[in-house]
Design a protein around this motif. Structure first.
Motif, PDB file in Angstrom:
ATOM      1  N   HIS A   1      34.700 -34.972 -19.514  1.00  0.00           N
ATOM      2  CA  HIS A   1      35.257 -33.739 -18.973  1.00  0.00           C
ATOM      3  C   HIS A   1      36.197 -33.118 -19.986  1.00  0.00           C
ATOM      4  O   HIS A   1      36.441 -33.662 -21.047  1.00  0.00           O
ATOM      5  CB  HIS A   1      35.986 -34.016 -17.673  1.00  0.00           C
ATOM      6  N   GLU A   2      36.716 -31.964 -19.598  1.00  0.00           N
ATOM      7  CA  GLU A   2      37.651 -31.256 -20.464  1.00  0.00           C
ATOM      8  C   GLU A   2      38.812 -32.177 -20.822  1.00  0.00           C
ATOM      9  O   GLU A   2      39.331 -32.875 -19.979  1.00  0.00           O
ATOM     10  CB  GLU A   2      38.216 -30.043 -19.719  1.00  0.00           C
TER      11      GLU A   2
ATOM     12  N   GLY B   1      42.328 -33.570 -21.264  1.00  0.00           N
ATOM     13  CA  GLY B   1      43.542 -33.308 -20.499  1.00  0.00           C
ATOM     14  C   GLY B   1      43.308 -33.285 -19.013  1.00  0.00           C
ATOM     15  O   GLY B   1      44.228 -33.180 -18.223  1.00  0.00           O
ATOM     16  N   ASN B   2      42.063 -33.369 -18.598  1.00  0.00           N
ATOM     17  CA  ASN B   2      41.792 -33.346 -17.166  1.00  0.00           C
ATOM     18  C   ASN B   2      42.299 -34.591 -16.497  1.00  0.00           C
ATOM     19  O   ASN B   2      42.731 -34.592 -15.361  1.00  0.00           O
ATOM     20  CB  ASN B   2      40.285 -33.207 -16.932  1.00  0.00           C
TER      21      ASN B   2
ATOM     22  N   LYS C   1      44.666 -37.089 -15.477  1.00  0.00           N
ATOM     23  CA  LYS C   1      46.105 -37.302 -15.396  1.00  0.00           C
ATOM     24  C   LYS C   1      46.407 -38.652 -14.759  1.00  0.00           C
ATOM     25  O   LYS C   1      47.541 -38.986 -14.499  1.00  0.00           O
ATOM     26  CB  LYS C   1      46.759 -36.187 -14.587  1.00  0.00           C
ATOM     27  N   THR C   2      45.358 -39.390 -14.433  1.00  0.00           N
ATOM     28  CA  THR C   2      45.581 -40.696 -13.827  1.00  0.00           C
ATOM     29  C   THR C   2      45.984 -41.670 -14.924  1.00  0.00           C
ATOM     30  O   THR C   2      45.751 -41.433 -16.098  1.00  0.00           O
ATOM     31  CB  THR C   2      44.299 -41.220 -13.148  1.00  0.00           C
TER      32      THR C   2
ATOM     33  N   PRO D   1      38.244 -41.249 -14.846  1.00  0.00           N
ATOM     34  CA  PRO D   1      37.029 -41.009 -14.074  1.00  0.00           C
ATOM     35  C   PRO D   1      36.124 -39.952 -14.688  1.00  0.00           C
ATOM     36  O   PRO D   1      36.567 -39.133 -15.477  1.00  0.00           O
ATOM     37  CB  PRO D   1      37.578 -40.532 -12.725  1.00  0.00           C
TER      38      PRO D   1
ATOM     39  N   VAL E   1      34.615 -36.670 -14.032  1.00  0.00           N
ATOM     40  CA  VAL E   1      35.166 -35.759 -13.039  1.00  0.00           C
ATOM     41  C   VAL E   1      34.179 -34.725 -12.498  1.00  0.00           C
ATOM     42  O   VAL E   1      33.910 -34.676 -11.306  1.00  0.00           O
ATOM     43  CB  VAL E   1      36.427 -35.066 -13.591  1.00  0.00           C
TER      44      VAL E   1
ATOM     45  N   PHE F   1      36.694 -42.582  -7.867  1.00  0.00           N
ATOM     46  CA  PHE F   1      37.769 -41.803  -7.267  1.00  0.00           C
ATOM     47  C   PHE F   1      38.499 -42.627  -6.206  1.00  0.00           C
ATOM     48  O   PHE F   1      37.966 -43.595  -5.674  1.00  0.00           O
ATOM     49  CB  PHE F   1      37.188 -40.556  -6.592  1.00  0.00           C
TER      50      PHE F   1
ATOM     51  N   ILE G   1      38.048 -34.885  -6.021  1.00  0.00           N
ATOM     52  CA  ILE G   1      39.259 -34.804  -6.858  1.00  0.00           C
ATOM     53  C   ILE G   1      40.361 -33.960  -6.217  1.00  0.00           C
ATOM     54  O   ILE G   1      41.223 -33.414  -6.910  1.00  0.00           O
ATOM     55  CB  ILE G   1      38.933 -34.268  -8.269  1.00  0.00           C
TER      56      ILE G   1
ATOM     57  N   THR H   1      41.903 -38.362  -2.743  1.00  0.00           N
ATOM     58  CA  THR H   1      42.904 -38.711  -3.758  1.00  0.00           C
ATOM     59  C   THR H   1      44.039 -39.563  -3.189  1.00  0.00           C
ATOM     60  O   THR H   1      44.500 -40.493  -3.840  1.00  0.00           O
ATOM     61  CB  THR H   1      43.492 -37.450  -4.431  1.00  0.00           C
TER      62      THR H   1
END
Ligand SMILES: Cc1cc2nc3c(=O)[nH]c(=O)nc-3n(C[C@H](O)[C@H](O)[C@H](O)COP(=O)(O)OP(=O)(O)OC[C@H]3O[C@@H](n4cnc5c(N)ncnc54)[C@H](O)[C@@H]3O)c2cc1C
Ligand code: SF4
Ligand code: SF4
Ligand code: SF4
Ligand code: FES
Lengths: 292, 356
Positions: A8-9, A11-12, A14-15, A20, A22, A116, A260, A275
């Protein structure tokens, strides 16, 4: 973000720690299909992309969004333990997407997003007795935790499984259960709703096993998964025996679309099941103010 | 913060200049129906900065009603799959946003980009997007942005902010991106009296708000408190729920509603696409699960979800401001008379025992 596989992008994620998949599903291969019980099949899966496979780490109690190409996506629990266990899912055919899944063959591909969800608390329960209570396919989300606990047997007190299903042929993971029973210090109590030929075990609802198993309430946690009726009667029984509301842990099910925390379909009270959950304590569930 | 004063001509030139590198969106009046749409401008001549509030919220551009996010082909013969991502970044300018719609975007930003996960699809639309707000001069009768701190002027989140004054537009710079645009032009710096003039314009606009809007100001926070602490009587929720026709219009016109559904469909040529489309918590099937189990069966349970969402935890618990930006569109479209301002009134009536 050290183990980000770039699905994924940037910085997506944050965990902390787990990264994961995403938005864009990752392709998995169906290596083997087993008929589990009527309407339920277990699918053994592997990632053709070995880099992703290495990074794909799960926690007990988490789930994935599974794409059946051409049919759609659905939420499904992760029964394998986080440690050296084959990646698989067990799915009951109930509707459009799950029926399409059941029609697939070995070699077909699926899409996977995830893992998730918050997962079961493991650090906090070290040194305690664990009581697993499952009804029907409620054993699916608990399996991961059971295998994990048995792999760390020395960390816990008594480990008890109370399991009930409609009939003998509706009992999930029978081979696993046999294997677990051989594990020293794993106590299983199994019941079916009505007597039937060839069954010489317990008959009745799963809440009746609590008495039979002489379940300890002090220094114990209970993981309860099953249909709402079963859930309510089991919780009632535990509370009557003086178990704390924080020590009763369950997973909630909701319609899920994104996984998400964005589509809001899974909102329950002030929380989003994808979440903030799917794992909740009974004290939390009580304050959500919605049906389970 | 730097400020400039621009003629109407220079504003058009700015739009024109941005068009070279961006898709430019702005308010325009449909000549046939006189309806206002915030849409892409083929020709900046159609940009109308004095138009009334657009019928549809500006979120359409960043969070479309329906969009394709994935395309795939599955060949069951060979058991092979080809898959491609379908959302791509395009630089955009939202030119002349009402402050309420700007606040709506900021609310979507907080929701889609904040929290545990970032929403990739929204981020892709949003990342190269310039926001140019425009102080509101003509509130509609149902507007109440003064109650939700989202208008009539903008105070945060814009790259550039415009206010129409007697001798042109006051342009405030709100970000580095905005400053870069200003630096590339030769704009005349504004004087101190322009700021005084702007204040007068805003004050005049506030005076135009109906009494109910300004009167509701203190009530919104009382109602929020009441909803958050769960003190609303179930009769009040039932009364509100009974009026809902479950049409979903409120969610579709709301600048801050963000719910969506994801669906895979097959096109005629056998290709599959994954669509994401807006959804509404008022729909009966919104929470229904497989096997027809619906944890949110009664309509009032679904309806109070909306008001919890706007006036309680979802936004305000996390961000200390309501999830409503006071645009009044839901009041405008609701066939059941339960737009947000009315709901505030109903709850207010409950609190005061019938006396307003
Ligand atoms: C965290 C979690 C873990 C789960 N784990 C498991 C598991 O391990 N094993 C298992 O068997 N099941 C599991 N489930 C349940 C599983 O996700 C459902 O059985 C599955 O989603 C059914 O999908 P379906 O398409 O076959 O059913 P359907 O009944 O066809 O649809 C499923 C949902 O989609 C909605 N829907 C259907 N059509 C539309 C439409 N056109 N537009 C909008 N909405 C529509 C329905 O309202 C329903 O809620 C889990 C669920 C959750 C939330
Ligand atoms: S709730 Fe109604 S008034 Fe508030 S922002 Fe949404 S549409 Fe506008
Ligand atoms: S839950 Fe309802 S009110 Fe909240 S964003 Fe979704 S549709 Fe809008
Ligand atoms: S617009 Fe009114 S009637 Fe329609 S769903 Fe919203 S609250 Fe219900
Ligand atoms: S599944 Fe979308 S918010 Fe939980």
């Amino acid at each position: 973000m050290s183990n980000c596989h770039g699905n994924h992008e940037q910085g997506n994620c944050k965990t902390t720690g787990l990264c994961p998949i995403v938005t864009f599903p990752e392709v998995v291969n169906i290596d083997e299909i087993r008929d589990e019980i009527p309407e339920v099949k277990t699918f053994y899966l592997s990632f053709p992309n070995k880099d992703v496979e290495r990074e794909f780490r799960i926690k007990s109690g988490q789930f994935i969004m599974c794409t059946v190409f051409g049919a759609g996506e659905f939420a499904v629990s992760l029964p394998p333990s986080p440690e050296n266990d084959r990646f698989h899912i067990s799915v009951r055919a109930v509707g459009k997407v799950t029926h399409a899944l059941h029609a697939l063959r070995v070699g077909d591909k699926l899409g996977v997003r995830g893992p998730f969800g918050n997962g079961f608390p493991f650090e906090d329960i070290k040194g305690k007795n664990i009581i697993y209570v499952a009804g029907g396919i409620g054993l699916i989300p608990l399996r991961s935790s059971i295998v994990h606990a048995l792999q760390h047997r020395e960390d816990f007190g008594r480990i008890i499984l109370l399991y009930g299903a409609r009939s003998g042929k509706d009992l999930m993971y029978q081979e696993d259960i046999k294997e677990w029973q051989q594990n020293a210090g794993f106590e299983t109590f199994i019941t079916i709703d009505r007597a039937e030929a060839g069954w010489d075990g317990e008959v009745g609802y799963v809440n009746q096993l609590i008495e039979k198993a002489n379940v300890p309430v002090d220094n114990s946690v209970a993981f309860v998964c099953g249909p709402p009726v079963m859930f309510n009667s089991v919780i009632g029984e535990f509370l009557k025996r003086g178990m704390s509301e924080d020590a009763i842990i369950s997973t909630l099910e909701r319609q899920m679309k994104c996984g998400i925390g964005k589509c809001q379909h899974c909102a329950v009270g002030r929380t989003l099941v994808c979440t903030d959950g799917p794992v909740y304590t009974y004290r939390q569930i009580k304050t959500l103010g919605e049906q389970i | 913060m730097s400020m400039y004063i621009l003629s109407s001509q220079e504003i058009k030139q700015l739009a024109q200049a941005l068009q070279a590198s961006h898709e430019v969106y702005g308010p325009q009046v449909d000549p046939q129906t006189q309806q206002v749409f915030f849409d892409q401008l083929d020709d900046v001549a159609a940009l109308n900065l004095e138009a009334p509030i657009p019928s549809m919220p500006v979120k359409e551009i960043l969070f479309p009603q329906m969009e394709r996010i994935l395309k795939y082909n599955y060949d069951s013969e060979t058991q092979s799959v080809e898959m491609s991502k379908q959302y791509f970044e395009k630089p955009k300018v939202l030119f002349g946003l009402r402050p309420c719609d700007l606040s709506g975007i900021l609310a979507l930003d907080r929701f889609f980009l904040g929290q545990e996960f970032v929403d990739d699809v929204y981020l892709t639309h949003r990342r190269q997007c310039l926001l140019i707000s425009n102080t509101c001069l003509n509130p509609f009768p149902q507007c109440f942005c003064v109650c939700t701190h989202s208008g009539p002027d903008a105070d945060e989140g814009f790259d550039l902010d415009l206010t129409k004054l007697k001798d042109g537009y006051l342009v405030k710079v709100g970000s580095e991106k905005g400053q870069a645009i200003a630096d590339a032009q030769q704009w005349k710096p504004a004087a101190a009296h322009h700021l005084t003039e702007q204040k007068a314009v805003v004050d005049h606009c506030i005076d135009l708000f109906p009494e109910m809007a300004t009167d509701n100001k203190a009530w919104i926070s009382r109602v929020m408190n009441r909803i958050t602490t769960g003190f609303i009587k179930s009769e009040t929720w039932e009364f509100i729920g009974d009026q809902c026709l479950e049409c979903g219009a409120c969610s579709f016109v709301c600048p801050t509603c963000s719910c969506f559904n994801i669906e895979d469909t097959q096109t005629a040529c056998g290709e599959c696409e994954r669509l994401r489309m807006r959804d509404s918590c008022s729909f009966e099937g919104y929470a229904r699960m497989a096997g027809d189990h619906n944890p949110r069966q009664p309509v009032e349970d679904r309806r109070n979800k909306r008001f919890f969402c706007k006036l309680s935890y979802s936004q305000s618990k996390k961000y200390l401001r309501p999830g409503c930006v006071g645009c009044g569109r839901c009041q405008w479209v609701c066939p059941g008379d339960i737009g947000l301002p009315n709901v505030v009134q109903y709850i207010r009536r409950e609190i005061t025992g019938g006396e307003n």
